[in-house]
Each structure stands twice: as C-alpha cells, then as structure tokens.
Design a protein around this motif. Structure first.
Motif, PDB file in Angstrom:
ATOM      1  N   LEU A  71      40.816  36.076  39.076  1.00 20.99           N
ATOM      2  CA  LEU A  71      40.159  36.496  40.315  1.00 20.99           C
ATOM      3  C   LEU A  71      39.142  35.458  40.775  1.00 20.99           C
ATOM      4  O   LEU A  71      39.133  35.053  41.954  1.00 20.99           O
ATOM      5  N   LEU A  72      38.276  35.016  39.880  1.00 20.37           N
ATOM      6  CA  LEU A  72      37.214  34.082  40.263  1.00 20.37           C
ATOM      7  C   LEU A  72      37.781  32.700  40.614  1.00 20.37           C
ATOM      8  O   LEU A  72      37.283  32.041  41.541  1.00 20.37           O
ATOM      9  N   ARG A  73      38.794  32.272  39.893  1.00 24.68           N
ATOM     10  CA  ARG A  73      39.394  30.964  40.189  1.00 24.68           C
ATOM     11  C   ARG A  73      40.034  30.963  41.581  1.00 24.68           C
ATOM     12  O   ARG A  73      39.823  30.033  42.374  1.00 24.68           O
ATOM     13  N   VAL A  74      40.786  32.008  41.877  1.00 28.63           N
ATOM     14  CA  VAL A  74      41.441  32.091  43.186  1.00 28.63           C
ATOM     15  C   VAL A  74      40.408  32.246  44.298  1.00 28.63           C
ATOM     16  O   VAL A  74      40.518  31.629  45.365  1.00 28.63           O
ATOM     17  N   ALA A  75      39.379  33.064  44.052  1.00 27.64           N
ATOM     18  CA  ALA A  75      38.345  33.266  45.073  1.00 27.64           C
ATOM     19  C   ALA A  75      37.624  31.959  45.391  1.00 27.64           C
ATOM     20  O   ALA A  75      37.398  31.626  46.560  1.00 27.64           O
ATOM     21  N   ARG A  76      37.248  31.207  44.365  1.00 29.58           N
ATOM     22  CA  ARG A  76      36.560  29.933  44.595  1.00 29.58           C
ATOM     23  C   ARG A  76      37.440  28.962  45.376  1.00 29.58           C
ATOM     24  O   ARG A  76      36.964  28.262  46.273  1.00 29.58           O
ATOM     25  N   ALA A  77      38.724  28.926  45.028  1.00 25.37           N
ATOM     26  CA  ALA A  77      39.635  28.003  45.700  1.00 25.37           C
ATOM     27  C   ALA A  77      39.780  28.317  47.185  1.00 25.37           C
ATOM     28  O   ALA A  77      40.042  27.426  47.999  1.00 25.37           O
ATOM     29  N   ARG A  78      39.593  29.598  47.550  1.00 23.51           N
ATOM     30  CA  ARG A  78      39.722  30.000  48.955  1.00 23.51           C
ATOM     31  C   ARG A  78      38.373  30.204  49.643  1.00 23.51           C
ATOM     32  O   ARG A  78      38.323  30.734  50.752  1.00 23.51           O
ATOM     33  N   GLY A  79      37.292  29.801  48.984  1.00 19.60           N
ATOM     34  CA  GLY A  79      35.985  29.907  49.602  1.00 19.60           C
ATOM     35  C   GLY A  79      35.451  31.318  49.699  1.00 19.60           C
ATOM     36  O   GLY A  79      34.599  31.613  50.554  1.00 19.60           O
ATOM     37  N   VAL A 221      48.744  37.055  50.033  1.00 23.18           N
ATOM     38  CA  VAL A 221      48.800  36.892  48.587  1.00 23.18           C
ATOM     39  C   VAL A 221      48.102  35.584  48.231  1.00 23.18           C
ATOM     40  O   VAL A 221      48.549  34.503  48.591  1.00 23.18           O
ATOM     41  N   LEU A 222      46.979  35.702  47.517  1.00 20.78           N
ATOM     42  CA  LEU A 222      46.236  34.515  47.088  1.00 20.78           C
ATOM     43  C   LEU A 222      46.708  34.014  45.728  1.00 20.78           C
ATOM     44  O   LEU A 222      46.612  32.832  45.424  1.00 20.78           O
ATOM     45  N   GLY A 223      47.172  34.935  44.908  1.00 21.66           N
ATOM     46  CA  GLY A 223      47.655  34.564  43.583  1.00 21.66           C
ATOM     47  C   GLY A 223      48.598  35.620  43.061  1.00 21.66           C
ATOM     48  O   GLY A 223      48.409  36.816  43.296  1.00 21.66           O
ATOM     49  N   CYS A 224      49.640  35.177  42.378  1.00 16.32           N
ATOM     50  CA  CYS A 224      50.613  36.084  41.771  1.00 16.32           C
ATOM     51  C   CYS A 224      51.016  35.446  40.439  1.00 16.32           C
ATOM     52  O   CYS A 224      51.846  34.548  40.398  1.00 16.32           O
ATOM     53  N   VAL A 225      50.373  35.909  39.371  1.00  9.53           N
ATOM     54  CA  VAL A 225      50.484  35.203  38.092  1.00  9.53           C
ATOM     55  C   VAL A 225      51.030  36.133  37.015  1.00  9.53           C
ATOM     56  O   VAL A 225      50.409  37.151  36.689  1.00  9.53           O
TER      57      VAL A 225
END
Length: 295
Positions: A71-79, A221-225
């Motif tokens: 969650l935090l990695r994807v959020a940071r990558a998208r500002g 979809v910001l991330g699907c892991v």
C-alpha cells in the motif's frame, strides 16, 4: 469465506466509540456469533472456544507487513500521502495486525471493525503495547450492516477489506466508504492460468476479469500483486500449525468438540491446498475515481 447476512444498515461514522459496541439484543448477538463462525470456517459450537482456537494466529490469509508495504509503496509512487492526517478503515480486520502496522508506520487514525469481540480485545492490547491507543478505535459489528456515510467529508482516505468478501462484492462496498481520490485495498483468490474450468472453483474470476470490474466502477488499479507460492506456503503453514496445536489442546480439554475441531482443520487444510493449486491470492490497491459506477 461464508456469506454475510444483510439486515437493515447502520450508519458508519468516522467518529466512532473508542470501545467495541456490543449488539443490542440477544438475537443480534446470536446472529453475529453465527456469522463469525461461518467466516472462520467453523461450526457455531466452537464459538465459546474461538479465542483459544486462534491463540497466536494474528493474521489468517494476508500478511500484515507485506500488505502495508504494498500500500505505502504504491501510494508513494502515485503521489498519494498517507500520514497522521489520514483516516483509515479496516473492515473484518480481526485482531488488528494490518490496522496496527498501518497506524504505527504512518501515524494515521484507524477504525477497526470486526464481528468478534475477543479479536478486538486482542487488537486493543496490541495497540497498547505499540503505544498507539490514541490512533486505533474499534467497533464490534457485522460489516454487512454498515452503510456509507451521509457526508462525503466523513468518508475515509484509505479503506481495507482483506480475506472477507470476493472482489465483486468488496469493491463497490469499499468504494462507497472511500473519498474520491482515496485508496481502497482488497484481496481475493483468482484462477491460475493452465487449470481446467472443471476445477472446484469455476466461479472464481481471473485477474483480467477483476480489473475490468474495477474499471467498470470508474476506479483505477494502482497495484495488483499476487502472493508468491513460497511466501504463501510459509505464512499459511505457520498459521495451520498453530491452529492444529490449539485444536489438539482444546480436544483434550473438551472431548465433545473433537469432531467439530477435526472438521475445522480439514476445511482449512483444503482451503490452503487450493491456494497452491487452481487459486492464487492477490492483493489489489485501487484509487477511487469520481465517475459513477456502471455496474
């Protein structure tokens, strides 16, 4: 996990009581207890020993640190900023492992809702140990009874539902609780490639079908892991070993519950085996759009 019964909705507020609110009537408590057992794959006769059965099992299915890292990695990558000003919701969050990890690392305020009172008590103890009692509020309730807040400003910046409902039910529900531009997180089991349609889970969607559903809601979809098989084997194996140890102890103390405990372990072994076969657990991080749902 089993279905949830949907009685008339109760309003959800970002200003909750600081302690779990018990159901208001004996019949409501019985319904809640029944749903708790169904969601955990056990007979209602095991409800009195449920806390002992899950002793030492803080997370079933999802891995808290991995989920929060994603969650935090994807959020940071998208500002997208998740910090002490953020409000977060964890539905069916059990003992609060994900909620506490998120609050500890970001300083956000989290509302944890679960139907099991003992699990919420455990979460409160964990929060005390982590010195974040001012950032965790709990409510004892069936998540199916909750309705979206009346006001947009009462929606959450982040909403999570892990190991509770399938994506086709969880996504619209979480979307309604998340502010536009906010993030919601869910997980579900999807069909692996290469398995015949005759496997025991023919209704399980593929990842492509899940993505189309999210896009149909107007969200991104910001991330699907997927959870790697090796990591899943370690995590699920540890949980199952602890459950088996607890079940053996309970069977000695309560011989009349031995058959129910055996059935419980058999069901969980089968579920874990399916995640090494036709199904794969996948975590989705989704940004809520402003478009209306088309489905």
């Amino acid at each position: 996990y089993a279905r949830a019964i949907i009685p008339p909705p109760a309003r959800l507020s970002t200003r909750p009581p600081t302690t779990p609110t018990p159901p208001s009537s004996p019949s409501a408590r019985r319904t809640l207890d029944r749903d708790v057992c169904a969601s955990l794959g056990c007979h209602q006769r095991l409800r009195p020993v449920l806390a002992s059965l899950f002793d030492g099992v803080d997370a079933l299915g999802s891995t808290p640190r991995r989920t929060v890292n994603l969650l935090l990695r994807v959020a940071r990558a998208r500002g997208i900023c998740i910090d002490h000003t953020s409000t977060c919701l964890d539905l069916a969050g059990g003992k609060g492992a994900v909620a506490i990890e998120l609050a500890r690392r970001t300083g956000c305020k989290v509302l944890l809702i679960d139907a099991c009172r003992e699990f919420l008590d455990h979460a409160a103890n964990l929060a005390h140990t982590a010195s974040i009692t001012d950032r965790l509020a709990t409510r004892c309730a069936d998540i199916a009874t909750l309705a979206p807040p009346r006001s947009r400003r009462d929606r959450f910046d982040v909403a999570l539902m892990l190991n509770a409902w399938p994506i086709e039910r969880a996504a619209p529900f979480l979307r309604a609780l998340t502010r536009p531009g906010g993030v919601y997180v869910l997980d579900d089991a999807f069909q692996r490639r290469g398995f015949a349609s005759a496997h025991p889970f023919p209704d399980a969607p593929t990842r492509a079908e899940g993505a189309r559903l999210i896009q149909g809601l107007g969200d991104e979809v910001l991330g699907c892991v997927p959870l790697p098989r090796a990591a899943a084997a370690v995590h699920h194996g540890r949980a199952l070993d602890r459950l088996a140890t607890n079940a053996a102890r309970l069977a000695r103390a309560h011989p009349s519950r031995r058959d129910d405990l055996r059935a419980f372990l058999k069901a969980h072994r089968a579920a874990i085996a399916s995640l090494d076969g036709p199904l794969q657990s996948t975590t989705w991080v989704i940004r809520r759009g402003v478009a209306r749902s088309s489905i």
